[in-house]
Design an enzyme around this catalytic site. Structure first.
Site, PDB file in Angstrom:
ATOM      1  CB  ALA A 268     -23.280   6.833  59.842  1.00  0.00           C
TER       2      ALA A 268
ATOM      3  CE1 TYR B 176     -20.914   1.164  51.228  1.00  0.00           C
ATOM      4  CE2 TYR B 176     -21.185   0.826  48.870  1.00  0.00           C
ATOM      5  CZ  TYR B 176     -21.156   1.670  49.966  1.00  0.00           C
ATOM      6  OH  TYR B 176     -21.364   3.022  49.798  1.00  0.00           O
TER       7      TYR B 176
ATOM      8  CB  THR C  84     -16.016  11.261  49.758  1.00  0.00           C
ATOM      9  OG1 THR C  84     -16.053   9.858  49.500  1.00  0.00           O
ATOM     10  CG2 THR C  84     -17.311  11.897  49.330  1.00  0.00           C
TER      11      THR C  84
HETATM   12  P1  NAD Z   1     -16.923   8.887  54.661  1.00  0.00           P
HETATM   13  O1  NAD Z   1     -16.195   7.670  55.059  1.00  0.00           O
HETATM   14  O2  NAD Z   1     -16.145  10.040  54.104  1.00  0.00           O
HETATM   15  O3  NAD Z   1     -17.799   9.435  55.889  1.00  0.00           O
HETATM   16  C1  NAD Z   1     -18.623   8.575  56.630  1.00  0.00           C
HETATM   17  C2  NAD Z   1     -18.855   9.176  58.005  1.00  0.00           C
HETATM   18  O4  NAD Z   1     -19.658   8.260  58.750  1.00  0.00           O
HETATM   19  C3  NAD Z   1     -17.561   9.393  58.789  1.00  0.00           C
HETATM   20  O5  NAD Z   1     -17.539  10.693  59.354  1.00  0.00           O
HETATM   21  C4  NAD Z   1     -17.605   8.320  59.859  1.00  0.00           C
HETATM   22  O6  NAD Z   1     -16.955   8.683  61.051  1.00  0.00           O
HETATM   23  C5  NAD Z   1     -19.114   8.172  60.054  1.00  0.00           C
HETATM   24  N1  NAD Z   1     -19.421   6.885  60.658  1.00  0.00           N
HETATM   25  C6  NAD Z   1     -18.940   5.669  60.320  1.00  0.00           C
HETATM   26  N2  NAD Z   1     -19.411   4.735  61.179  1.00  0.00           N
HETATM   27  C7  NAD Z   1     -20.185   5.381  62.075  1.00  0.00           C
HETATM   28  C8  NAD Z   1     -20.933   4.964  63.205  1.00  0.00           C
HETATM   29  N3  NAD Z   1     -20.944   3.662  63.598  1.00  0.00           N
HETATM   30  N4  NAD Z   1     -21.620   5.879  63.915  1.00  0.00           N
HETATM   31  C9  NAD Z   1     -21.601   7.187  63.541  1.00  0.00           C
HETATM   32  N5  NAD Z   1     -20.922   7.641  62.490  1.00  0.00           N
HETATM   33  C10 NAD Z   1     -20.217   6.748  61.766  1.00  0.00           C
HETATM   34  O7  NAD Z   1     -18.051   8.417  53.629  1.00  0.00           O
HETATM   35  P2  NAD Z   1     -18.825   9.230  52.481  1.00  0.00           P
HETATM   36  O8  NAD Z   1     -18.142   8.963  51.198  1.00  0.00           O
HETATM   37  O9  NAD Z   1     -19.100  10.620  52.892  1.00  0.00           O
HETATM   38  O10 NAD Z   1     -20.185   8.403  52.441  1.00  0.00           O
HETATM   39  C11 NAD Z   1     -21.361   8.782  53.136  1.00  0.00           C
HETATM   40  C12 NAD Z   1     -22.473   7.804  52.791  1.00  0.00           C
HETATM   41  O11 NAD Z   1     -22.669   7.776  51.384  1.00  0.00           O
HETATM   42  C13 NAD Z   1     -22.176   6.369  53.218  1.00  0.00           C
HETATM   43  O12 NAD Z   1     -23.362   5.752  53.645  1.00  0.00           O
HETATM   44  C14 NAD Z   1     -21.694   5.743  51.924  1.00  0.00           C
HETATM   45  O13 NAD Z   1     -21.878   4.347  51.918  1.00  0.00           O
HETATM   46  C15 NAD Z   1     -22.565   6.441  50.908  1.00  0.00           C
HETATM   47  N6  NAD Z   1     -22.013   6.413  49.546  1.00  0.00           N
HETATM   48  C16 NAD Z   1     -20.838   7.056  49.235  1.00  0.00           C
HETATM   49  C17 NAD Z   1     -20.368   7.006  47.934  1.00  0.00           C
HETATM   50  C18 NAD Z   1     -19.102   7.719  47.508  1.00  0.00           C
HETATM   51  O14 NAD Z   1     -18.767   7.656  46.320  1.00  0.00           O
HETATM   52  N7  NAD Z   1     -18.393   8.403  48.383  1.00  0.00           N
HETATM   53  C19 NAD Z   1     -21.055   6.292  46.966  1.00  0.00           C
HETATM   54  C20 NAD Z   1     -22.220   5.645  47.308  1.00  0.00           C
HETATM   55  C21 NAD Z   1     -22.706   5.724  48.610  1.00  0.00           C
END
Ligand code: NAD
Length: 464
Positions: free
Chosen positions: A306, A370, A405
């Site tokens: 999350a 972040y 995503t």
């Molecule tokens: P996303 O926003 O598509 O999904 C994140 C999910 O986390 C959502 O379903 C949201 O409801 C849930 N969430 C948010 N706050 C929450 C809380 N307080 N309690 C429970 N659930 C909660 O994001 P994503 O792109 O799938 O990213 C997932 C992880 O990967 C994150 O930690 C993000 O920082 C990391 N990340 C993503 C990328 C990218 O390019 N997409 C790059 C680096 C890191």
């Protein structure tokens, strides 16, 4: 989000036009399907010495061990039955090259294996793999030894930038007293050779100990394990739930109540259970443990996925933007870990895998909040690993680069086009690419990888 450019340069007339114009042509990456051959063609194992021999034997022996193991053979590993060559043969198109460089004692020792690898590069098969196996350069090494070992790292990172057609270059850096037949070296080599590591490129993964246990079935390395995935309703978290379930785990999918419908769909798809929970709740750790124990009898793996972004230049940062990002992305993980550790019920070779980000390594304009939280994740796993070690546990992080995503779909179009090309594979990764790395680090075989951060970024040009 679809990468239209990638589709265009790989199909029909637009492919021809792109070729004629000399435009960059990112390859369609091959991704893992259970039952797929580990490597799609002959494998060249280079390097002299006992370690190269041991790994060549592992790769070439039939399943069930070497064909006629000597009674005094120290380790009989289940072989992978690959077509292994020890010297490059002309006219052979290799699918993988493994450079075993654990015994280099001077930079001159790199010459023969590196030039032997060079002879194969122009004819490598699509989605080829180059993997180095080496030792870390230490302050206590003789200068020539440290020079040779450090040279391997930079050589590998440079070679990875030269590979084409979806090929990747990665390395395993194996601690001094750990044999190359240790579970995490063997499983790490398999991960890096396979299509599971499609978007892992230019990375050196350290193996710290000979802990860990190889699976009886490489297609189901998480059989019998119960895994919690936070933020599982969509994006990377949903993909992690899918991959952990595919690999044999029972999954508890956690997300906020507002995402309840999507969460239920994911939980049903993976035949797991859903837990509606805000991870920032004071009792989140207790509720996770209670749910896993009540519904599935145990808890083995926690994936802290999350995460949120609230981007702003620091000069314009509000209290709320700063605090909410830190609260979800790192403070919640710390609180949940503490609850699990003190419960005494997370003590049977537990695994913590947390999502960091390349922004937490290299920094990113507009993402001070972040980056601080994701740098925090990297520090957290390093310091949590020793607390889990007495129970055979580990904590590690995965740092994604640009992944397609909903989070990255919100980036303005032009910036997004540029960002997704800024890596050696010239494309964004898919959620499944991150999920494969998480599943590997969550597996029993990865028990010798401790407190590390593995980047899944296609060798992103930002940061190391
Ligand atoms: P996303 O926003 O598509 O999904 C994140 C999910 O986390 C959502 O379903 C949201 O409801 C849930 N969430 C948010 N706050 C929450 C809380 N307080 N309690 C429970 N659930 C909660 O994001 P994503 O792109 O799938 O990213 C997932 C992880 O990967 C994150 O930690 C993000 O920082 C990391 N990340 C993503 C990328 C990218 O390019 N997409 C790059 C680096 C890191």
């Amino acid at each position: 989000m679809t990468d239209t450019y990638l589709e265009l340069v790989n199909s029909g007339l637009t492919k021809k036009i792109a070729q004629q114009l000399g435009l960059p042509r990112p390859a369609r990456l091959r991704r893992y399907r259970p039952g797929q051959p580990l490597v799609d063609g002959p494998v060249l194992v280079l390097g002299s010495g006992a370690d190269a021999d041991a790994l060549a034997t592992l790769l070439s022996s039939p399943a069930g061990g070497p064909a006629s193991p000597r009674p005094d053979a120290p380790v009989v590993l289940d072989g992978w039955d690959l077509d292994v060559h020890r010297h490059p043969a002309p006219d052979v198109r290799y699918a993988a090259v493994v450079l075993v460089l654990t015994d280099v004692a001077h930079p001159d020792d790199l010459t023969a294996p590196v030039l032997a690898a060079a002879a194969t590069l122009k004819t490598l098969r699509p989605a080829a793999r180059v993997v180095t196996v080496s030792r870390p350069a230490l302050e206590t090494d003789a200068p020539a030894v440290a020079a040779a070992r450090q040279g391997v790292d930079a050589f590998l990172r440079s070679l990875a930038k030269e590979l084409r057609a979806g090929g990747t270059g990665n390395g395993l850096v194996v601690a001094a007293d750990v044999p190359v037949t240790a579970p995490s070296v063997v499983a790490g080599l398999r991960f890096l050779l396979s299509t599971r590591s499609a978007f892992v490129d230019g990375q050196l993964l350290e193996v710290d100990s000979d802990a860990g246990e190889l699976p009886t079935d490489w297609d189901r390395p998480l059989a019998g394990k119960v895994a919690v995935v936070t933020g599982a309703a969509r994006g990377i978290g949903a993909a992690i739930a899918d991959v952990l379930a595919r690999d044999g785990a029972t999954v508890v999918a956690v997300d906020v109540p507002a995402a309840g419908e999507q969460l239920a769909a994911v939980a049903n798809r993976v035949r797991g259970t859903a837990l509606q929970l805000d991870v920032t709740a004071d009792d989140a750790g207790e509720r996770i443990l209670e749910h896993a124990r009540a519904r599935h009898g145990r808890l083995d793996v926690v994936v802290h996925n999350a995460g949120i972004t609230r981007d702003k230049l620091l000069a314009n940062m509000s209290d709320d933007r700063w605090a909410s990002v830190l609260a979800v992305n790192i403070a919640a993980q710390l609180r949940i870990n503490e609850a699990l550790l003190t419960s005494g019920d997370f003590a049977d070779a537990p695994r913590v895998v947390a999502l960091a980000s390349t922004s937490g390594i290299a920094g990113n304009r507009g993402q001070t909040n972040y980056a601080a939280s994701k740098g925090g994740v990297i520090g957290m796993v390093r310091a949590t690993a020793p607390l889990l070690a007495p129970f055979g546990g580990t904590a590690n992080a995965v740092a994604p680069g640009f992944i397609e995503t909903e989070m990255t779909a919100r980036i303005p179009a032009v910036t997004r086009q540029v960002a997704r090309r800024l890596n050696s594979l010239q494309q964004g990764g898919l959620p499944v690419d991150v999920a494969e790395a998480v599943a590997f680090l969550a597996s029993p075989a990865a028990g010798g990888i401790v407190g590390r951060t593995l980047r899944v970024c296609g060798q992103n040009m930002v940061g190391r």
